[in-house]
Design an enzyme around this catalytic site. Structure first.
Site, PDB file in Angstrom:
ATOM      1  N   ARG A  24       0.795  -1.230   0.000  1.00 44.07           N
ATOM      2  CA  ARG A  24       0.000   0.000   0.000  1.00 44.07           C
ATOM      3  C   ARG A  24       0.824   1.275   0.000  1.00 44.07           C
ATOM      4  O   ARG A  24       0.316   2.334  -0.365  1.00 44.07           O
ATOM      5  CB  ARG A  24      -0.949  -0.010   1.196  1.00 44.07           C
ATOM      6  CG  ARG A  24      -1.895  -1.177   1.137  1.00 44.07           C
ATOM      7  CD  ARG A  24      -2.637  -1.349   2.440  1.00 44.07           C
ATOM      8  NE  ARG A  24      -3.653  -0.341   2.635  1.00 44.07           N
ATOM      9  CZ  ARG A  24      -4.224  -0.098   3.813  1.00 44.07           C
ATOM     10  NH1 ARG A  24      -3.844  -0.767   4.877  1.00 44.07           N
ATOM     11  NH2 ARG A  24      -5.149   0.818   3.927  1.00 44.07           N
ATOM     12  N   GLN A  67      -1.433   2.993  -5.392  1.00 40.91           N
ATOM     13  CA  GLN A  67      -2.475   3.634  -4.583  1.00 40.91           C
ATOM     14  C   GLN A  67      -3.863   3.603  -5.213  1.00 40.91           C
ATOM     15  O   GLN A  67      -4.853   3.494  -4.512  1.00 40.91           O
ATOM     16  CB  GLN A  67      -2.045   5.054  -4.215  1.00 40.91           C
ATOM     17  CG  GLN A  67      -1.086   4.970  -3.037  1.00 40.91           C
ATOM     18  CD  GLN A  67      -0.474   6.282  -2.624  1.00 40.91           C
ATOM     19  OE1 GLN A  67      -0.951   7.349  -3.022  1.00 40.91           O
ATOM     20  NE2 GLN A  67       0.580   6.202  -1.850  1.00 40.91           N
ATOM     21  N   ASP A 100      -5.777   0.521  -4.104  1.00 42.39           N
ATOM     22  CA  ASP A 100      -5.808   0.232  -2.668  1.00 42.39           C
ATOM     23  C   ASP A 100      -7.246   0.102  -2.152  1.00 42.39           C
ATOM     24  O   ASP A 100      -7.835   1.056  -1.645  1.00 42.39           O
ATOM     25  CB  ASP A 100      -5.042   1.323  -1.910  1.00 42.39           C
ATOM     26  CG  ASP A 100      -4.865   0.981  -0.443  1.00 42.39           C
ATOM     27  OD1 ASP A 100      -5.470  -0.010   0.015  1.00 42.39           O
ATOM     28  OD2 ASP A 100      -4.133   1.703   0.240  1.00 42.39           O
ATOM     29  N   SER A 142      -7.911   0.728   1.632  1.00 44.58           N
ATOM     30  CA  SER A 142      -8.095   2.142   1.986  1.00 44.58           C
ATOM     31  C   SER A 142      -9.449   2.660   1.523  1.00 44.58           C
ATOM     32  O   SER A 142     -10.134   3.362   2.270  1.00 44.58           O
ATOM     33  CB  SER A 142      -6.988   3.003   1.364  1.00 44.58           C
ATOM     34  OG  SER A 142      -5.781   2.829   2.060  1.00 44.58           O
ATOM     35  N   TYR A 170       1.904  -0.244   9.723  1.00 44.20           N
ATOM     36  CA  TYR A 170       0.886  -0.874  10.561  1.00 44.20           C
ATOM     37  C   TYR A 170       1.343  -0.907  12.017  1.00 44.20           C
ATOM     38  O   TYR A 170       2.519  -0.703  12.320  1.00 44.20           O
ATOM     39  CB  TYR A 170       0.641  -2.321  10.112  1.00 44.20           C
ATOM     40  CG  TYR A 170      -0.052  -2.419   8.777  1.00 44.20           C
ATOM     41  CD1 TYR A 170      -1.390  -2.071   8.646  1.00 44.20           C
ATOM     42  CD2 TYR A 170       0.628  -2.862   7.655  1.00 44.20           C
ATOM     43  CE1 TYR A 170      -2.026  -2.167   7.422  1.00 44.20           C
ATOM     44  CE2 TYR A 170       0.003  -2.960   6.426  1.00 44.20           C
ATOM     45  CZ  TYR A 170      -1.331  -2.608   6.314  1.00 44.20           C
ATOM     46  OH  TYR A 170      -1.962  -2.691   5.102  1.00 44.20           O
TER      47      TYR A 170
END
Ligand code: NAD
Length: 381
Positions: free
Chosen positions: A121, A127, A130, A133, A228
């Site tokens: 990601r 992007q 993604d 998201s 993360y």
């Protein structure tokens, strides 16, 4: 050479209303040499009708033809895997880290599994693909609306002839994509918002959206790999729960979004913390799943009211509850991935490509994605 056929399945998970492609992306896919098949009724629950797909150039077909003729099956979740055959490619949010054994079975059956939740990601060129998201963004927005619906007071400060109502105090736990959208949405509704995360670099992001960042003195950073959080040790978790409890009791609405990749969501709100909340308070647990959630006693898809008058909404699938926007965003992610996989009108699976190394879970009879293979104890055939 005949065109690659990509088939959009009607989702099979109970209550799932999203659809993997929307009519607006079909022309672009056709332009890249793909023929798009839609299982009849696949988009209906998200308000995309068969006629809209047909008008956009897709072929609307019954289920048997879709599973029988498609080279690539597209879904939001998993399609009906019993009906997928050797040589077909399946693309969706397949949850490989949660069910590596299932991935190994797909590999043995000669199915190529591609999962958008494996996407790298942080890679700029990924992007547009993604989906985690895009779906978290929708869910974060919806979480605030769900909270507002269950909360029996105004969110904003209101001064009227009938008196003044003070703004709702909202606490967002977990400041990833969903948490940031929840902060922004709660602020737009006029709430006073606080937020907390174990990754310290979320502080400035939360503040830039107008939230007060809560610092806990009892635990330090738990930033993990790839942006993360890492899982907390049992001691850290106990310290976090105890210190958070005091903050939770001072808020009217708590929205929890905390996740740790491949693990059950951490419990942030304990039964004791719930017991200290005021009657009429509302929690929306976006981590809620069959494995448990961020809030003690939350049940996925259910709303429960504690003896102390606290409403807990088990809201692990909020993106599906806003199916039109969620599907529109997901379709763009899916189209971007498909266009990345297609070269000269042919689907090219190449696990040496950085994006494919993340998303291609099984290929050529083996589990090829390193993270899933590692859970299985090495590359599996
Ligand atoms: P997520 O859904 O995995 O988790 C949500 C949030 O919960 C995270 O912010 C995490 O830190 C937090 N969390 C986990 N355990 C916690 C605990 N015990 N207590 C409190 N909070 C806890 O996260 P996400 O929304 O998918 O995003 C994760 C990261 O990926 C973020 O850094 C995000 O900015 C980053 N990201 C980067 C890009 C990019 O670079 N293009 C794209 C998407 C996401």
């Amino acid at each position: 050479m005949s065109a690659i056929r990509v088939g959009v399945v009607k989702e099979v998970a109970p209550g799932e209303r999203r659809v993997a492609l929307t009519p607006d992306v079909i022309a672009k896919l056709a332009g890249a040499g793909l023929e798009v098949l839609i299982e009849s009724g696949a988009g209906t629950a998200a308000w995309f009708l068969d006629d809209d797909y047909a008008a956009a150039g897709a072929r609307v077909v019954p289920s048997e033809i879709l599973y029988g003729e498609a080279d690539v099956l597209l879904g939001v979740g998993r399609p009906d895997l019993e009906r997928v055959r050797s040589g077909q490619v399946v693309i969706g949010l397949l949850g490989p880290l949660l069910e590596p054994d299932l991935m190994a079975r797909l590999a043995r059956r000669g199915i190529t599994a591609v999962s958008l939740d494996g996407l790298p990601r942080t890679l700029t060129r990924a992007q547009g693909m993604d989906a985690l998201s895009s779906q978290a963004n929708v869910a974060g927005y919806k979480s605030v609306l769900v909270a507002a619906e269950h909360f029996d007071r105004f969110f904003p400060l209101l001064i009227t002839a009938a008196g003044t109502s003070k703004p709702a105090a909202v606490l967002v736990l977990g400041i990833g994509v969903a948490g940031l959208q929840a902060i922004g949405t709660a602020r737009r509704l006029g709430a006073v918002v606080s937020a907390y995360d174990v990754r310290p670099n979320t502080r400035d992001e939360a503040r830039s959206l107008g939230a007060k960042f809560i610092e806990l003195s009892s635990i330090g950073s738990a930033a993990g790999e790839g942006g993360y959080a890492r899982a907390l040790t049992p001691e850290e978790q106990a310290a976090q729960q105890a210190e958070l409890a005091g903050h939770i009791a001072r808020h009217d609405v708590v929205i929890t979004t905390a996740q740790v990749p491949g693990r059950r969501p951490p419990e942030l709100v304990t039964a004791e913390a719930l017991g200290a909340m005021k009657p009429g308070s509302v929690l929306v647990d976006m981590g809620s799943s069959a494995l448990g959630g961020n809030v003690a006693g939350s049940r996925p898809g259910e709303t429960v009211v504690t003896e102390g008058g606290v409403t807990i909404v088990g809201a692990g699938s909020l993106a599906s509850d806003m199916a039109t926007s969620a599907s529109a965003a997901y379709a763009r992610n899916m189209a971007a991935l498909l266009l990345h996989l297609v070269v000269d009108a042919a689907l090219v699976i190449d696990p040496t490509d950085e994006i494919q190394a993340g998303v291609v879970i099984t290929h050529g009879g083996a589990v090829v994605q390193p993270a899933t293979a590692a859970l299985l104890g090495g590359t599996q055939g």
